[in-house]
Design a protein around this motif. Structure first.
Motif, mmCIF file in Angstrom:
data_model
loop_
_atom_site.group_PDB
_atom_site.id
_atom_site.type_symbol
_atom_site.label_atom_id
_atom_site.label_comp_id
_atom_site.label_asym_id
_atom_site.label_seq_id
_atom_site.Cartn_x
_atom_site.Cartn_y
_atom_site.Cartn_z
ATOM 1 N N LEU A 192 -114.218 32.146 45.322
ATOM 2 C CA LEU A 192 -114.774 33.392 44.818
ATOM 3 C C LEU A 192 -113.841 34.567 45.084
ATOM 4 O O LEU A 192 -113.645 35.426 44.226
ATOM 5 C CB LEU A 192 -116.145 33.651 45.444
ATOM 6 C CG LEU A 192 -116.909 34.864 44.945
ATOM 7 C CD1 LEU A 192 -117.232 34.720 43.476
ATOM 8 C CD2 LEU A 192 -118.189 35.049 45.741
ATOM 9 N N GLY A 218 -110.320 34.970 40.865
ATOM 10 C CA GLY A 218 -110.070 35.880 39.754
ATOM 11 C C GLY A 218 -108.591 36.143 39.550
ATOM 12 O O GLY A 218 -108.137 36.343 38.436
ATOM 13 N N VAL A 253 -117.066 31.153 39.094
ATOM 14 C CA VAL A 253 -117.860 32.375 39.223
ATOM 15 C C VAL A 253 -116.953 33.605 39.180
ATOM 16 O O VAL A 253 -117.264 34.611 38.523
ATOM 17 C CB VAL A 253 -118.703 32.347 40.515
ATOM 18 C CG1 VAL A 253 -119.345 33.689 40.792
ATOM 19 C CG2 VAL A 253 -119.759 31.257 40.428
ATOM 20 N N ALA A 254 -115.812 33.540 39.862
ATOM 21 C CA ALA A 254 -114.884 34.683 39.870
ATOM 22 C C ALA A 254 -114.344 34.974 38.480
ATOM 23 O O ALA A 254 -114.233 36.134 38.076
ATOM 24 C CB ALA A 254 -113.736 34.407 40.840
ATOM 25 N N LEU A 309 -115.793 34.165 35.593
ATOM 26 C CA LEU A 309 -116.893 34.658 34.756
ATOM 27 C C LEU A 309 -117.222 36.116 35.067
ATOM 28 O O LEU A 309 -117.617 36.865 34.172
ATOM 29 C CB LEU A 309 -118.139 33.787 34.942
ATOM 30 C CG LEU A 309 -118.078 32.407 34.281
ATOM 31 C CD1 LEU A 309 -119.292 31.589 34.660
ATOM 32 C CD2 LEU A 309 -117.960 32.531 32.775
ATOM 33 N N ARG A 310 -117.046 36.533 36.314
ATOM 34 C CA ARG A 310 -117.311 37.929 36.666
ATOM 35 C C ARG A 310 -116.297 38.882 36.052
ATOM 36 O O ARG A 310 -116.584 40.053 35.872
ATOM 37 C CB ARG A 310 -117.303 38.091 38.186
ATOM 38 C CG ARG A 310 -118.531 37.506 38.841
ATOM 39 C CD ARG A 310 -118.493 37.575 40.337
ATOM 40 N NE ARG A 310 -118.217 38.923 40.801
ATOM 41 C CZ ARG A 310 -117.897 39.225 42.035
ATOM 42 N NH1 ARG A 310 -117.793 38.269 42.940
ATOM 43 N NH2 ARG A 310 -117.660 40.464 42.397
ATOM 44 N N ARG A 311 -115.105 38.396 35.738
ATOM 45 C CA ARG A 311 -114.057 39.251 35.186
ATOM 46 C C ARG A 311 -114.106 39.350 33.670
ATOM 47 O O ARG A 311 -113.351 40.113 33.082
ATOM 48 C CB ARG A 311 -112.689 38.714 35.597
ATOM 49 C CG ARG A 311 -112.458 38.837 37.090
ATOM 50 C CD ARG A 311 -111.089 38.447 37.450
ATOM 51 N NE ARG A 311 -110.177 39.465 36.937
ATOM 52 C CZ ARG A 311 -108.900 39.504 37.219
ATOM 53 N NH1 ARG A 311 -108.381 38.598 37.992
ATOM 54 N NH2 ARG A 311 -108.128 40.449 36.731
ATOM 55 N N LYS A 349 -114.977 40.559 30.147
ATOM 56 C CA LYS A 349 -115.381 41.875 29.638
ATOM 57 C C LYS A 349 -116.420 41.735 28.530
ATOM 58 O O LYS A 349 -116.727 40.653 28.061
ATOM 59 C CB LYS A 349 -114.156 42.641 29.135
ATOM 60 C CG LYS A 349 -113.106 42.871 30.207
ATOM 61 C CD LYS A 349 -113.626 43.771 31.292
ATOM 62 C CE LYS A 349 -112.535 43.996 32.331
ATOM 63 N NZ LYS A 349 -112.990 44.231 33.622
ATOM 64 N N SER A 404 -118.810 38.557 26.936
ATOM 65 C CA SER A 404 -119.811 38.371 27.977
ATOM 66 C C SER A 404 -120.936 37.446 27.541
ATOM 67 O O SER A 404 -121.518 36.748 28.370
ATOM 68 C CB SER A 404 -120.376 39.717 28.428
ATOM 69 O OG SER A 404 -121.005 40.370 27.355
ATOM 70 N N ALA A 444 -119.633 34.011 28.102
ATOM 71 C CA ALA A 444 -119.569 33.750 29.536
ATOM 72 C C ALA A 444 -120.955 33.482 30.108
ATOM 73 O O ALA A 444 -121.125 32.604 30.961
ATOM 74 C CB ALA A 444 -118.920 34.930 30.246
ATOM 75 N N THR A 445 -121.953 34.212 29.637
ATOM 76 C CA THR A 445 -123.320 33.989 30.098
ATOM 77 C C THR A 445 -123.809 32.616 29.665
ATOM 78 O O THR A 445 -124.473 31.914 30.439
ATOM 79 C CB THR A 445 -124.249 35.085 29.546
ATOM 80 O OG1 THR A 445 -123.734 36.360 29.940
ATOM 81 C CG2 THR A 445 -125.657 34.924 30.047
ATOM 82 N N ALA A 464 -122.182 30.056 31.912
ATOM 83 C CA ALA A 464 -122.819 30.074 33.232
ATOM 84 C C ALA A 464 -124.178 29.384 33.188
ATOM 85 O O ALA A 464 -124.521 28.614 34.094
ATOM 86 C CB ALA A 464 -122.964 31.506 33.723
#
Length: 194
Positions: free
Chosen positions: A32, A36, A85-86, A88-90, A92, A96, A99-100, A103
């Motif tokens: 995590l 990224g 997870v890292a 997917l958090r980045r 934009k 998104s 990415a959702t 996830a």
């Protein structure tokens, strides 16, 4: 798996499940925190470690080998999940939604995996199921390596210009802002001495 290794359900929980979860929880933070910035550098070793752990688990004949295989698999899985997870958090805004969806599919796979694994293990035997997992992990390892090579090869390239932009930089120096002041020559030119 319990029948082949001669373990009772409580022993299997202590030898096969808890070591995996503890190892994954420990290495999740590493994936995590660094995933990224260095996804490929973390994923390739994590997948290789998972392959080793799955191979140990598939050939386990007793509790010690099963414990080692599950713990090693957990180490790699924790890093891989942390990197996912890292990354997917980045992501934009334009991507998104995708990415959702990824996830959500990952969570669904994590919830469904024990039931699917049990059904397949009862039908074909756990060793065959784990050996088939090695094939999927190897494909993921190759895909991560290729992705990392492509990313490294394209990292130093400048962004491509638009379809009507200049393909190469101008052969003259760029204008300076504010422009330097040059005194204007009188017009019409004056001859000296008049």
């Amino acid at each position: 798996m319990m029948m082949n290794t001669g373990l009772l359900p409580q022993e299997f929980l202590l030898v096969g499940v808890i070591p995996y979860l503890l190892a994954a929880a420990i290495t999740f933070a590493l994936g995590l925190l660094l995933g990224g910035r260095l996804p490929t550098a973390l994923l390739i070793p994590a997948l290789a470690i998972m392959i080793i752990g799955v191979l140990l688990t598939s050939f386990a004949s007793g509790s010690a080998m099963l414990l080692a295989g599950r713990a090693i698999s957990g180490l790699g899985a924790g890093v891989a999940v942390g990197v996912a997870v890292a990354v997917l958090r980045r992501v934009k805004a334009p991507r998104s939604v995708a990415a959702t969806a990824v996830a959500a599919l990952g969570v669904l796979a994590a919830v469904a995996a024990p039931f699917v694994n049990r059904a397949l293990s009862e039908a074909a035997g756990f060793r065959i199921v784990y050996l088939a997992t090695v094939l999927f992990l190897f494909v993921a390892l190759v895909a991560s390596a290729v992705s990392g090579i492509v990313r490294a090869a394209t990292a130093g390239r400048p962004a491509q210009p638009g379809p009507y932009g200049m393909p190469y930089p101008a052969p003259y120096p760029a204008p300076q802002h504010p422009a330097p002041y040059y005194p204007a020559a009188p017009y019409p030119p004056q001859t000296p001495g008049r």
